[in-house]
Motif scaffolding. Structure first.
Motif, PDB file in Angstrom:
ATOM      1  N   PHE A  15      44.051  45.677  45.983  1.00 22.78           N
ATOM      2  CA  PHE A  15      43.969  44.608  44.989  1.00 22.78           C
ATOM      3  C   PHE A  15      44.145  43.228  45.596  1.00 22.78           C
ATOM      4  O   PHE A  15      44.881  43.050  46.560  1.00 22.78           O
ATOM      5  CB  PHE A  15      45.030  44.797  43.903  1.00 22.78           C
ATOM      6  CG  PHE A  15      44.814  46.033  43.078  1.00 22.78           C
ATOM      7  CD1 PHE A  15      43.837  46.069  42.093  1.00 22.78           C
ATOM      8  CD2 PHE A  15      45.581  47.157  43.282  1.00 22.78           C
ATOM      9  CE1 PHE A  15      43.637  47.208  41.336  1.00 22.78           C
ATOM     10  CE2 PHE A  15      45.395  48.298  42.531  1.00 22.78           C
ATOM     11  CZ  PHE A  15      44.412  48.327  41.556  1.00 22.78           C
ATOM     12  N   VAL A  16      43.481  42.253  44.967  1.00 25.41           N
ATOM     13  CA  VAL A  16      43.593  40.846  45.342  1.00 25.41           C
ATOM     14  C   VAL A  16      43.802  40.050  44.053  1.00 25.41           C
ATOM     15  O   VAL A  16      43.164  40.335  43.035  1.00 25.41           O
ATOM     16  CB  VAL A  16      42.311  40.358  46.056  1.00 25.41           C
ATOM     17  CG1 VAL A  16      42.353  38.863  46.303  1.00 25.41           C
ATOM     18  CG2 VAL A  16      42.096  41.105  47.353  1.00 25.41           C
ATOM     19  N   ILE A  17      44.690  39.068  44.115  1.00 21.62           N
ATOM     20  CA  ILE A  17      44.891  38.157  42.993  1.00 21.62           C
ATOM     21  C   ILE A  17      44.324  36.812  43.404  1.00 21.62           C
ATOM     22  O   ILE A  17      44.668  36.275  44.455  1.00 21.62           O
ATOM     23  CB  ILE A  17      46.388  38.017  42.660  1.00 21.62           C
ATOM     24  CG1 ILE A  17      46.958  39.362  42.229  1.00 21.62           C
ATOM     25  CG2 ILE A  17      46.595  36.952  41.580  1.00 21.62           C
ATOM     26  CD1 ILE A  17      48.468  39.391  42.145  1.00 21.62           C
ATOM     27  N   THR A  18      43.441  36.278  42.571  1.00 18.50           N
ATOM     28  CA  THR A  18      42.893  34.944  42.789  1.00 18.50           C
ATOM     29  C   THR A  18      43.148  34.136  41.527  1.00 18.50           C
ATOM     30  O   THR A  18      43.712  34.630  40.556  1.00 18.50           O
ATOM     31  CB  THR A  18      41.381  34.993  43.110  1.00 18.50           C
ATOM     32  OG1 THR A  18      40.685  35.593  42.011  1.00 18.50           O
ATOM     33  CG2 THR A  18      41.111  35.771  44.372  1.00 18.50           C
ATOM     34  N   SER A  19      42.714  32.895  41.531  1.00 18.72           N
ATOM     35  CA  SER A  19      42.886  32.066  40.340  1.00 18.72           C
ATOM     36  C   SER A  19      41.820  30.990  40.310  1.00 18.72           C
ATOM     37  O   SER A  19      41.161  30.701  41.311  1.00 18.72           O
ATOM     38  CB  SER A  19      44.271  31.417  40.334  1.00 18.72           C
ATOM     39  OG  SER A  19      44.353  30.438  41.356  1.00 18.72           O
ATOM     40  N   ASP A  20      41.666  30.429  39.132  1.00 17.50           N
ATOM     41  CA  ASP A  20      40.914  29.191  38.981  1.00 17.50           C
ATOM     42  C   ASP A  20      41.846  28.245  38.236  1.00 17.50           C
ATOM     43  O   ASP A  20      43.034  28.523  38.109  1.00 17.50           O
ATOM     44  CB  ASP A  20      39.562  29.422  38.279  1.00 17.50           C
ATOM     45  CG  ASP A  20      39.682  29.996  36.884  1.00 17.50           C
ATOM     46  OD1 ASP A  20      40.746  29.854  36.248  1.00 17.50           O
ATOM     47  OD2 ASP A  20      38.700  30.592  36.398  1.00 17.50           O
ATOM     48  N   GLN A  21      41.343  27.171  37.720  1.00 15.96           N
ATOM     49  CA  GLN A  21      42.233  26.201  37.078  1.00 15.96           C
ATOM     50  C   GLN A  21      42.803  26.679  35.746  1.00 15.96           C
ATOM     51  O   GLN A  21      43.726  26.061  35.213  1.00 15.96           O
ATOM     52  CB  GLN A  21      41.519  24.864  36.892  1.00 15.96           C
ATOM     53  CG  GLN A  21      40.313  24.933  35.983  1.00 15.96           C
ATOM     54  CD  GLN A  21      39.568  23.617  35.936  1.00 15.96           C
ATOM     55  OE1 GLN A  21      39.904  22.671  36.646  1.00 15.96           O
ATOM     56  NE2 GLN A  21      38.555  23.545  35.094  1.00 15.96           N
ATOM     57  N   TYR A  22      42.279  27.770  35.209  1.00 20.06           N
ATOM     58  CA  TYR A  22      42.702  28.228  33.883  1.00 20.06           C
ATOM     59  C   TYR A  22      43.471  29.542  33.860  1.00 20.06           C
ATOM     60  O   TYR A  22      44.179  29.824  32.910  1.00 20.06           O
ATOM     61  CB  TYR A  22      41.480  28.386  32.968  1.00 20.06           C
ATOM     62  CG  TYR A  22      40.676  27.129  32.837  1.00 20.06           C
ATOM     63  CD1 TYR A  22      41.167  26.043  32.121  1.00 20.06           C
ATOM     64  CD2 TYR A  22      39.440  27.021  33.446  1.00 20.06           C
ATOM     65  CE1 TYR A  22      40.438  24.874  32.013  1.00 20.06           C
ATOM     66  CE2 TYR A  22      38.701  25.849  33.332  1.00 20.06           C
ATOM     67  CZ  TYR A  22      39.203  24.784  32.620  1.00 20.06           C
ATOM     68  OH  TYR A  22      38.479  23.629  32.507  1.00 20.06           O
ATOM     69  N   GLN A  23      43.288  30.392  34.867  1.00 19.91           N
ATOM     70  CA  GLN A  23      43.807  31.753  34.761  1.00 19.91           C
ATOM     71  C   GLN A  23      43.972  32.405  36.128  1.00 19.91           C
ATOM     72  O   GLN A  23      43.459  31.919  37.129  1.00 19.91           O
ATOM     73  CB  GLN A  23      42.846  32.597  33.946  1.00 19.91           C
ATOM     74  CG  GLN A  23      41.492  32.750  34.624  1.00 19.91           C
ATOM     75  CD  GLN A  23      40.339  32.802  33.664  1.00 19.91           C
ATOM     76  OE1 GLN A  23      40.524  33.108  32.511  1.00 19.91           O
ATOM     77  NE2 GLN A  23      39.144  32.512  34.135  1.00 19.91           N
ATOM     78  N   PHE A  24      44.684  33.531  36.105  1.00 22.38           N
ATOM     79  CA  PHE A  24      44.791  34.389  37.275  1.00 22.38           C
ATOM     80  C   PHE A  24      43.768  35.503  37.115  1.00 22.38           C
ATOM     81  O   PHE A  24      43.503  35.955  36.001  1.00 22.38           O
ATOM     82  CB  PHE A  24      46.195  34.986  37.386  1.00 22.38           C
ATOM     83  CG  PHE A  24      47.246  33.945  37.603  1.00 22.38           C
ATOM     84  CD1 PHE A  24      47.477  33.426  38.865  1.00 22.38           C
ATOM     85  CD2 PHE A  24      47.983  33.459  36.537  1.00 22.38           C
ATOM     86  CE1 PHE A  24      48.432  32.450  39.067  1.00 22.38           C
ATOM     87  CE2 PHE A  24      48.939  32.481  36.722  1.00 22.38           C
ATOM     88  CZ  PHE A  24      49.165  31.973  37.993  1.00 22.38           C
ATOM     89  N   ILE A  25      43.204  35.947  38.224  1.00 17.55           N
ATOM     90  CA  ILE A  25      42.150  36.960  38.189  1.00 17.55           C
ATOM     91  C   ILE A  25      42.578  38.116  39.088  1.00 17.55           C
ATOM     92  O   ILE A  25      42.856  37.924  40.273  1.00 17.55           O
ATOM     93  CB  ILE A  25      40.810  36.372  38.684  1.00 17.55           C
ATOM     94  CG1 ILE A  25      40.464  35.123  37.886  1.00 17.55           C
ATOM     95  CG2 ILE A  25      39.700  37.423  38.590  1.00 17.55           C
ATOM     96  CD1 ILE A  25      39.457  34.203  38.546  1.00 17.55           C
ATOM     97  N   LEU A  26      42.629  39.298  38.500  1.00 15.08           N
ATOM     98  CA  LEU A  26      42.947  40.509  39.256  1.00 15.08           C
ATOM     99  C   LEU A  26      41.634  41.149  39.671  1.00 15.08           C
ATOM    100  O   LEU A  26      40.773  41.414  38.833  1.00 15.08           O
ATOM    101  CB  LEU A  26      43.769  41.482  38.404  1.00 15.08           C
ATOM    102  CG  LEU A  26      44.110  42.822  39.050  1.00 15.08           C
ATOM    103  CD1 LEU A  26      44.930  42.626  40.324  1.00 15.08           C
ATOM    104  CD2 LEU A  26      44.850  43.705  38.055  1.00 15.08           C
ATOM    105  N   GLN A  27      41.484  41.382  40.971  1.00 18.71           N
ATOM    106  CA  GLN A  27      40.263  41.977  41.497  1.00 18.71           C
ATOM    107  C   GLN A  27      40.611  43.190  42.347  1.00 18.71           C
ATOM    108  O   GLN A  27      41.632  43.216  43.030  1.00 18.71           O
ATOM    109  CB  GLN A  27      39.492  40.958  42.328  1.00 18.71           C
ATOM    110  CG  GLN A  27      39.073  39.756  41.498  1.00 18.71           C
ATOM    111  CD  GLN A  27      38.323  38.734  42.321  1.00 18.71           C
ATOM    112  OE1 GLN A  27      37.952  38.961  43.448  1.00 18.71           O
ATOM    113  NE2 GLN A  27      38.094  37.578  41.734  1.00 18.71           N
TER     114      GLN A  27
END
Length: 91
Positions: free
Chosen positions: A11-23
């Motif tokens: 798993f990798v956790i990323t983000s943008d300016q609005y949310q966290f994204i689990l990939q």
């Protein structure tokens, strides 16, 4: 500033300016990208606590636990991996 945290080899956790994204890391099995790694989106989460809950739920639902003791071990191992990943990225 965006986030990029490797939780474990899956798993990798990323983000943008609005949310966290689990990939989830996956390997293409066919086509022109066969054998290449890619990131499949598991979900979008507005807070870290919701992201961790989503990660645990996804891990439980896709895991191989067949009894509560197996499930307990699985959750404990994931919790340890999260602590290690967050500590390693805390600078």
């Amino acid at each position: 500033m965006s986030v990029y945290i490797k939780v474990n080899n899956k798993f990798v956790i990323t983000s943008d300016q609005y949310q966290f994204i689990l990939q989830e890391k996956k390997i293409a099995k066919s086509g022109k990208n066969a054998g290449r790694e890619w990131l499949d989106i598991v979900g979008f989460y507005p807070t870290i606590s919701k992201l961790v809950s989503g990660l645990v739920l996804h891990n439980i639902l896709t895991g191989e636990a067949r009894q509560f003791s197996d499930l307990e071990k699985q959750v404990e191992q994931l919790g340890q991996k999260c602590q290690e990943a967050f500590a390693a990225n805390d600078h």
